[in-house]
Write a protein that holds these residues in place. Structure first.
Motif, PDB file in Angstrom:
ATOM      1  N   ALA A 511      95.151  80.260  78.152  1.00 43.25           N
ATOM      2  CA  ALA A 511      94.554  80.821  79.362  1.00 43.25           C
ATOM      3  C   ALA A 511      95.077  80.137  80.615  1.00 43.25           C
ATOM      4  O   ALA A 511      95.302  80.786  81.650  1.00 43.25           O
ATOM      5  N   ALA A 512      95.295  78.823  80.554  1.00 41.17           N
ATOM      6  CA  ALA A 512      95.838  78.104  81.711  1.00 41.17           C
ATOM      7  C   ALA A 512      97.242  78.586  82.045  1.00 41.17           C
ATOM      8  O   ALA A 512      97.602  78.759  83.210  1.00 41.17           O
ATOM      9  N   ALA A 513      98.050  78.817  81.008  1.00 40.45           N
ATOM     10  CA  ALA A 513      99.394  79.346  81.243  1.00 40.45           C
ATOM     11  C   ALA A 513      99.327  80.755  81.826  1.00 40.45           C
ATOM     12  O   ALA A 513     100.117  81.120  82.706  1.00 40.45           O
ATOM     13  N   ALA A 514      98.351  81.562  81.345  1.00 43.76           N
ATOM     14  CA  ALA A 514      98.203  82.924  81.872  1.00 43.76           C
ATOM     15  C   ALA A 514      97.739  82.914  83.313  1.00 43.76           C
ATOM     16  O   ALA A 514      98.071  83.821  84.091  1.00 43.76           O
ATOM     17  N   SER A 515      96.997  81.906  83.714  1.00 40.22           N
ATOM     18  CA  SER A 515      96.589  81.803  85.121  1.00 40.22           C
ATOM     19  C   SER A 515      97.764  81.452  86.017  1.00 40.22           C
ATOM     20  O   SER A 515      97.714  81.680  87.224  1.00 40.22           O
ATOM     21  N   LEU A 516      98.819  80.904  85.426  1.00 41.20           N
ATOM     22  CA  LEU A 516      99.956  80.432  86.210  1.00 41.20           C
ATOM     23  C   LEU A 516     101.051  81.482  86.347  1.00 41.20           C
ATOM     24  O   LEU A 516     101.479  81.806  87.464  1.00 41.20           O
ATOM     25  N   ASP A 517     101.496  82.047  85.227  1.00 38.77           N
ATOM     26  CA  ASP A 517     102.680  82.906  85.284  1.00 38.77           C
ATOM     27  C   ASP A 517     102.737  83.770  84.020  1.00 38.77           C
ATOM     28  O   ASP A 517     102.588  83.251  82.907  1.00 38.77           O
ATOM     29  N   PRO A 518     102.981  85.084  84.140  1.00 40.79           N
ATOM     30  CA  PRO A 518     103.034  85.950  82.952  1.00 40.79           C
ATOM     31  C   PRO A 518     104.131  85.563  81.969  1.00 40.79           C
ATOM     32  O   PRO A 518     103.941  85.648  80.746  1.00 40.79           O
ATOM     33  N   ALA A 519     105.292  85.158  82.485  1.00 36.67           N
ATOM     34  CA  ALA A 519     106.382  84.796  81.580  1.00 36.67           C
ATOM     35  C   ALA A 519     106.029  83.541  80.774  1.00 36.67           C
ATOM     36  O   ALA A 519     106.274  83.478  79.565  1.00 36.67           O
TER      37      ALA A 519
END
Length: 622
Positions: A511-519
């Motif tokens: 979820a943290a990665a999804a909050s940052l950038d889709p790729a």
């Protein structure tokens, strides 16, 4: 030469047959032994193995006597010429005592001897004796006002175990153990007494009438009959009794009589052993039926409660003791504190994992403004980052650090760990401890200003980036960190819902990665361990989980085409294709890997387009 001789004597007379005689035993045994201060003990004749009377009385230097309902333990300090002679004194004493009128029929159970070097203190050769035999069932030492809530607690905890046998709550009681142990006095009495009132109260608290739970011992038909009887009594009371305990007692009495389960009634003409076994079988059958009924009627409440005490207090029953409220308040408070502590640990570990993954695979994003915009705050817990960095550096080895091109501000960090890292590669003693100490110096946990902490963190992350290079090793380490996120970050969290910290932390990193950038989010999803697992259950489970996430996203944005259009523009494939059919809930036509990556990318793009940075957490970790 002094020897210690200990003899164990058993009394065939049942305890309590003559209370006066039993009470006088210690005094009586001492009188018999200490008469004259010595005994004419027999010794063994080596020639014919027969008993002979010693030429001189054997002096007793010390005596200890402990009597209990089943017999006595006697200790003698004997001044004998050797150990066989000392043991012979003990044998002679046992025969003498068993032949006296007051102790007639006593039997020698055991005898032992040992050499004594010196008295423990002047005139004292033997240690004091303590009665280590149970005189009474331990539970009987509890007052009834404690036995009753204890029985209620045990039943509630066993019902919770039936509903969720894999639950990790520390208060679970194995239902099979409870039923088996109920034959120990006084728990059969207390458990049955508590069961009736709990069944009445649990039925009243039912929001949904679930069918009988499938798991559990005993006769399922009997449990179903009890469940039907309790619910029928709730719908159409058979008596005008309002008090839960009495109403439940009458209900169980009637049920036990109808099903031949009157466990507390014994036929006086039957064989005692057979009658006792039948009584125990009836008790077990009744309790199994009761526990399964409680599990069924408390299925929703037990799952939501912090502990059995909380569930019991929520029943609001007049049959539940007031002390239960105290324990319920304590458990609720402890659960809230544990939840706060676990949240802090998971938050810090999530931030550390995100930074480490960016350092390994996307160092250009570490300085991007959108990190702060997406996360609002990039505070981290230093200790998880220390452990993650430790794993990364030991994976790359000293050679990777030596050949790395380092920025100037990271050179000092490299020099501080390089010596220890070389020792690790050489497998020297304590090398791992030295390396971790060097990393701790680079990332201090206390007494450091935020700006200085940020500088230290930046230097350390740049060191990891340089050591990783751009090869396959960086991707491999990133996958390892995601496979064991809690273990490698050394996070031990007592999660309130009993879940596993590894899975919970992995979803938070996603979820943290999804909050940052889709790729970046898509790359994390592609590295999920379920996609590489050999367990055939993992991939379908991930597909089902991704379908749940997508369903939440569709419900949130299916009627917001403007947000979806902006998200499509910023979303890579395959997430963009999924967004174009956002009105569809189904992922059945997509392989698991494609579905997981596409869903996470789409959620990330939707959150960024809607300017809701915490949206991925609400969808993925809900």
């Amino acid at each position: 030469m002094p020897y210690a001789v200990w003899i164990e004597l058993s009394d065939p007379d049942p305890p309590g047959s003559d209370d006066v005689a039993h009470a006088r035993r210690p005094e009586l045994v001492l009188e018999l032994i200490e008469a004259g201060g010595a005994v004419d003990g027999p010794v063994l004749d080596d020639e014919d193995d027969t008993d002979a009377v010693a030429e001189e009385p054997v002096a007793l230097l010390d005596v200890r006597v402990l009597t209990y309902p089943e017999g006595a333990r006697v200790g003698l300090a004997v001044d004998a010429m050797d150990l066989p002679a000392a043991l012979a004194v003990g044998l002679g004493l046992a025969r003498y005592l068993s032949g006296t009128p007051a102790l007639f029929g006593w039997r020698l159970e055991s005898i032992s001897g040992a050499k004594l070097d010196a008295p423990l203190e002047p005139g004292v050769w033997l240690p004091s004796v303590e009665d280590d035999r149970p005189r009474f069932p331990i539970a009987e030492h509890l007052p009834r006002e404690l036995q009753e809530p204890a029985a209620q607690y045990l039943l509630a905890a066993a019902a919770a175990d039936v509903n969720d046998p894999a639950g990790r709550g520390p208060w679970r009681v194995d239902a099979a153990d409870l039923v088996a142990g109920s034959v120990e006095h006084p728990w059969g009495r207390e458990l049955v007494a508590a069961l009736g009132g709990l069944l009445v109260a649990a039925c009243r608290a039912e929001a949904v009438r679930h069918p009988l739970v499938g798991r559990g011992g005993g006769d399922p038909a009997l449990a179903q009959a009890l469940l039907d009887a309790v619910r029928a009594d709730h719908d159409a009371p058979a008596t005008d009794v309002d008090q839960d305990g009495m109403r439940g007692h009458l209900l169980l009495e009637e049920f036990a009589a109808a099903h031949d389960l009157q466990w507390n009634r014994v036929d006086p003409d039957a064989d005692p052993d057979l009658a006792e076994e039948r009584r125990r079988a009836r008790l077990r059958a009744l309790l199994w039926a009761g526990v399964r009924c409680l599990a069924t009627m408390g299925r929703d409440g037990l799952a939501a409660a912090e502990s059995p005490w909380v569930w019991l207090a929520d029943l609001d029953s007049d049959d539940v003791a007031a002390v239960v409220d105290h324990f319920a308040d304590r458990d609720a408070e402890q659960t809230a504190e544990a939840a706060e502590e676990a949240e802090a640990l998971l938050y810090g570990a999530t931030q550390a994992h995100l930074l480490m993954r960016l350092a390994l695979l996307h160092p250009d994003l570490l300085a991007a403004d959108r990190i702060t915009a997406a996360r609002n705050d990039l505070r981290i817990s230093t200790e998880p980052l220390q452990h993650l960095g430790f794993h990364a550096l030991t994976s790359f080895g000293s050679a990777a650090v030596e050949r790395a091109t380092l920025p100037e501000h990271a050179a000092d960090a490299a020099r501080s760990v390089l010596t220890a890292l070389r020792a690790v590669d050489a497998e020297e003693d304590d090398a791992l401890d030295d390396l971790y100490a060097a990393i701790e110096d680079l990332l201090p946990t206390r007494h450091i200003a935020d700006r200085e902490r940020q500088a230290h963190t930046a230097a350390f992350l740049d060191l990891v980036t340089a050591a990783a290079g751009a090869g396959d090793d960086a991707a491999r380490v990133a996958r390892e960190l995601l496979a064991f996120p809690a273990e490698l970050a050394c996070i031990v969290a007592d999660l309130p819902d009993g879940g596993q910290a590894e899975h919970t932390l992995r979803l938070r990193v996603l979820a943290a990665a999804a909050s940052l950038d889709p790729a970046v989010a898509g790359e994390v999803a592609a590295d999920l361990p379920a996609l590489r697992s050999k367990d055939p259950r993992d991939e379908p489970a991930l597909h089902a989980e991704a379908a749940v996430w997508w369903g939440r996203a569709v419900r949130a944005f299916g009627d917001k085409p403007d947000v979806v259009d902006r998200a499509i523009t910023a979303c890579p494939s395959p997430g963009a294709a999924l967004l174009r059919r956002i009105t569809s809930f189904s992922l059945d036509d997509l392989p698991t890997a494609t579905a997981a990556v596409a869903v996470v990318q789409a959620i990330s793009a939707l959150g960024i387009a809607a300017q809701e940075p915490y949206l991925p957490h609400e969808i993925i970790t809900a």
